[in-house]
Design an enzyme around this catalytic site. Structure first.
Site, PDB file in Angstrom:
ATOM      1  N   GLY A  88      -2.692  -0.921  -6.945  1.00 34.14           N
ATOM      2  CA  GLY A  88      -3.305  -0.950  -8.230  1.00 34.14           C
ATOM      3  C   GLY A  88      -4.994  -1.031  -8.287  1.00 34.14           C
ATOM      4  O   GLY A  88      -5.578  -0.774  -7.109  1.00 34.14           O
ATOM      5  N   GLY A  90      -7.808  -2.104  -7.314  1.00 33.13           N
ATOM      6  CA  GLY A  90      -8.233  -3.270  -6.686  1.00 33.13           C
ATOM      7  C   GLY A  90      -9.682  -3.784  -7.107  1.00 33.13           C
ATOM      8  O   GLY A  90     -10.219  -4.868  -6.515  1.00 33.13           O
ATOM      9  N   ASP A 123     -12.390  -8.140  -1.725  1.00 33.05           N
ATOM     10  CA  ASP A 123     -13.261  -8.622  -2.579  1.00 33.05           C
ATOM     11  C   ASP A 123     -13.585  -8.134  -3.932  1.00 33.05           C
ATOM     12  O   ASP A 123     -14.180  -8.468  -4.934  1.00 33.05           O
ATOM     13  CB  ASP A 123     -14.305  -9.204  -1.874  1.00 33.05           C
ATOM     14  CG  ASP A 123     -15.131  -7.947  -1.357  1.00 33.05           C
ATOM     15  OD1 ASP A 123     -14.887  -6.546  -1.675  1.00 33.05           O
ATOM     16  OD2 ASP A 123     -16.376  -7.946  -0.571  1.00 33.05           O
ATOM     17  N   ARG A 174     -17.265   6.450 -12.423  1.00 36.49           N
ATOM     18  CA  ARG A 174     -16.302   7.808 -12.188  1.00 36.49           C
ATOM     19  C   ARG A 174     -16.036   8.065 -13.384  1.00 36.49           C
ATOM     20  O   ARG A 174     -15.426   7.244 -14.353  1.00 36.49           O
ATOM     21  CB  ARG A 174     -15.495   7.480 -11.321  1.00 36.49           C
ATOM     22  CG  ARG A 174     -14.503   8.234 -10.987  1.00 36.49           C
ATOM     23  CD  ARG A 174     -13.646   8.331  -9.831  1.00 36.49           C
ATOM     24  NE  ARG A 174     -12.811   7.433  -9.811  1.00 36.49           N
ATOM     25  CZ  ARG A 174     -12.050   6.618  -9.003  1.00 36.49           C
ATOM     26  NH1 ARG A 174     -12.032   6.885  -7.719  1.00 36.49           N
ATOM     27  NH2 ARG A 174     -11.147   5.797  -9.233  1.00 36.49           N
ATOM     28  N   ARG A 181      -2.007   8.586 -11.393  1.00 35.84           N
ATOM     29  CA  ARG A 181      -1.791   9.116  -9.918  1.00 35.84           C
ATOM     30  C   ARG A 181      -0.250   9.195  -9.987  1.00 35.84           C
ATOM     31  O   ARG A 181       0.438   8.767 -10.680  1.00 35.84           O
ATOM     32  CB  ARG A 181      -2.348   8.048  -8.791  1.00 35.84           C
ATOM     33  CG  ARG A 181      -3.614   7.347  -9.306  1.00 35.84           C
ATOM     34  CD  ARG A 181      -3.856   6.117  -8.885  1.00 35.84           C
ATOM     35  NE  ARG A 181      -5.353   5.429  -9.256  1.00 35.84           N
ATOM     36  CZ  ARG A 181      -6.237   5.263  -8.330  1.00 35.84           C
ATOM     37  NH1 ARG A 181      -6.330   5.713  -6.934  1.00 35.84           N
ATOM     38  NH2 ARG A 181      -7.338   4.820  -8.736  1.00 35.84           N
ATOM     39  N   ASP A 250      -1.185   7.496  -4.010  1.00 33.77           N
ATOM     40  CA  ASP A 250      -1.807   6.721  -4.884  1.00 33.77           C
ATOM     41  C   ASP A 250      -3.386   7.491  -4.927  1.00 33.77           C
ATOM     42  O   ASP A 250      -3.989   7.121  -5.903  1.00 33.77           O
ATOM     43  CB  ASP A 250      -2.128   5.257  -4.392  1.00 33.77           C
ATOM     44  CG  ASP A 250      -2.743   5.275  -3.186  1.00 33.77           C
ATOM     45  OD1 ASP A 250      -1.977   5.154  -2.203  1.00 33.77           O
ATOM     46  OD2 ASP A 250      -3.723   4.580  -3.015  1.00 33.77           O
ATOM     47  N   ASN A 251      -3.732   8.354  -3.892  1.00 31.91           N
ATOM     48  CA  ASN A 251      -4.991   9.143  -4.352  1.00 31.91           C
ATOM     49  C   ASN A 251      -4.897  10.567  -4.670  1.00 31.91           C
ATOM     50  O   ASN A 251      -5.439  11.343  -4.524  1.00 31.91           O
ATOM     51  CB  ASN A 251      -5.809   9.038  -2.930  1.00 31.91           C
ATOM     52  CG  ASN A 251      -6.141   7.827  -2.392  1.00 31.91           C
ATOM     53  OD1 ASN A 251      -6.400   6.813  -3.278  1.00 31.91           O
ATOM     54  ND2 ASN A 251      -6.466   7.607  -1.112  1.00 31.91           N
TER      55      ASN A 251
END
Length: 489
Positions: A88, A90, A123, A174, A181, A250-251
């Site tokens: 997801g 992140g 993080d 972006r 995706r 996922d990309n």
């Protein structure tokens, strides 16, 4: 006058059920400041050409802004061929959508915005070097005319981020026609949320493939469109020598737009086995493997769409991938060689060219640019790019003889000047070589962003001569050849 006056916003993804996302408030960075603002692109949305504090405060999450509803998308995906359900957004948040001057809606996504429920062990931050790389490459790809996400701007900060060493957090704005995706469909399939998957497909058709709604089988038509767009994107990658490096599902964008720039690289020496990802030990995502992996990813998507599309329709659509890839790649290579008339022997000319490039490890971009200058330079300029000059000379003779067969719409022979002028609009003089990006990053980490801004401007017009930037056409030094980039970002 407000900087937002005349800018149209919406946020259709936020209207979907809670299974699709989680609302997240961006975690602020310390002393955020602009590194670069893509003013020319910003104006296409009605935004100002120059950056300012209002834009900084809103995009960095330091000021509440009514049209924005930051959310982290939930998706899954196959990573290096292995399914991972725990993916997801992140570290990125979908803020809203903004309307382009042509009427198209674009997502606004803030990358590096902090922890989300999908951060796993991370993080939620993006470091300066990876943010610079994504900004520069997405804009370089746009300049080349390759389907891609875009970048509206980037910011750095004084917030320390701990990787192999202490670095500093950065933010990327972006912009993309969609952030949906392959992995979105996979998530709902593997968790048996089939009603949600059907809703997602309905919205994808409504938002991105409205022509499919009129088809006899709308979901099959949607998948066929995804196959075609993916094939065309891969054809561009192979023709321009771009290696993505991490082609996980996922990309992969459903719109066939280059997505998520990580350990990418453009070919220097022509090497079909080029691996740009330091973590790709098996070469799964090597340059020459990209068409095969794209088809593998489409097959994974097809499997996840099986509740909506009959098997024979999925297989029929997958069967069109290689056909469309071959058609588009051939079209692009013909344009790069200035050959618009189809001749049966062209396949052998192409094969001999790639064999020559591979055996001599000649520079891919420089080779095509020198071919584009044969109206003003001697063929020797091309031949001198090769170690085996005799073989190169023989191929150049074949090529020039083939060019003599080119005729225009009136049946007149195409002159070298006409051919080469077109080729110079297809074969870039400048690309984002990894060593150039690294030099810009090294300076930026010392607080000097002049090289980032210089590269950003240069790469907007990669086909133009721009003689003041001739140094940027230099081949990489030894340390900069075939750089493998870490996924650490």
């Amino acid at each position: 006058m407000s900087v937002w006056e005349g800018v149209n916003f919406t946020h259709r993804f936020s209207e979907l059920p809670s299974a699709f996302f989680t609302y997240v408030t961006p975690q602020l960075l310390d002393n955020t400041r602009w590194v670069v603002w893509n003013g020319e692109f910003a104006q296409q949305f009605g935004l100002p050409a120059a950056e300012n504090e209002e834009l900084l405060n809103v995009f960095a999450g330091q000021k509440e802004f009514a049209p924005f509803a930051p959310l982290a998308m939930k998706y899954a995906g196959h990573q290096f061929g292995v399914y991972n359900p725990d993916l997801g957004d992140g570290r990125g948040l979908l803020l809203a959508e903004m309307q382009h001057q042509d009427g198209t809606w674009f997502d606004i996504h803030l990358k590096g915005a902090g922890l989300t429920p999908y951060s796993r062990m991370g993080d939620g931050r993006a470091v300066l070097r990876s943010t610079i790389r994504e900004y520069l490459c997405s804009e370089a790809m746009a300049g080349l005319g390759i389907p891609t996400t875009r970048a509206l701007g980037m910011m750095d900060s004084d917030t320390p981020v701990y990787r192999e060493k202490t670095e500093y957090g950065a933010l990327l704005i972006r912009v993309a026609e969609t952030h949906i995706r392959f992995g979105h469909f996979e998530h709902f399939f593997y968790t048996n949320q089939l009603a949600e998957q059907k809703l997602l497909a309905d919205k994808v058709i409504e938002w991105h493939f409205p022509e499919c709604s009129e088809a006899e089988k709308p979901y099959a038509a949607m998948f066929e469109s995804i196959v075609e767009k993916t094939a065309e994107m891969i054809a561009y990658w192979q023709a321009y020598g771009f290696a993505h490096g991490v082609m996980n599902t996922d990309n992969m964008s459903i719109l066939g737009q280059t997505f998520d720039y990580g350990p990418f690289g453009f070919l220097d020496d022509y090497d079909p086995n080029y691996i740009c990802n330091h973590s790709d030990y098996q070469g799964r995502y090597a340059f020459e493997q990209q068409p095969r992996i794209a088809l593998w990813n489409l097959s994974a998507l097809a499997h996840s769409l099986s509740p909506l599309v009959q098997r024979e329709d999925l297989e029929a659509a997958l069967g069109k991938f290689e056909v469309r890839l071959s058609q588009k790649f051939s079209e692009l290579m013909r344009a790069k060689l200035g050959l618009h008339t189809k001749v049966d022997e062209d396949g052998r000319l192409f094969e001999a060219m790639f064999e020559l490039l591979n055996q001599n490890k000649a520079d891919y971009t420089r080779f095509f640019r020198e071919l584009s200058n044969l109206d003003v330079k001697s063929p020797q300029a091309v031949i001198d790019l090769f170690i085996d000059r005799e073989a190169a000379s023989a191929w150049v003779d074949l090529y020039l003889a083939r060019c003599e067969l080119e005729v225009d719409e009136c049946g007149e022979r195409v002159s070298a000047q006409t051919r080469c002028e077109k080729m110079r609009r297809t074969n870039p003089k400048y690309i984002l070589r990894n060593y150039l990006a690294q030099i810009a990053i090294d300076k930026a980490e010392e607080g000097d962003f002049s090289e980032v801004n210089r590269l950003a401007e240069l790469l907007k017009r990669p086909y133009d001569e721009q003689p003041e930037f001739d140094d940027y056409t230099k081949l990489p030094p030894e340390w900069g050849k075939k750089m493998e980039i870490s996924c650490s970002s």
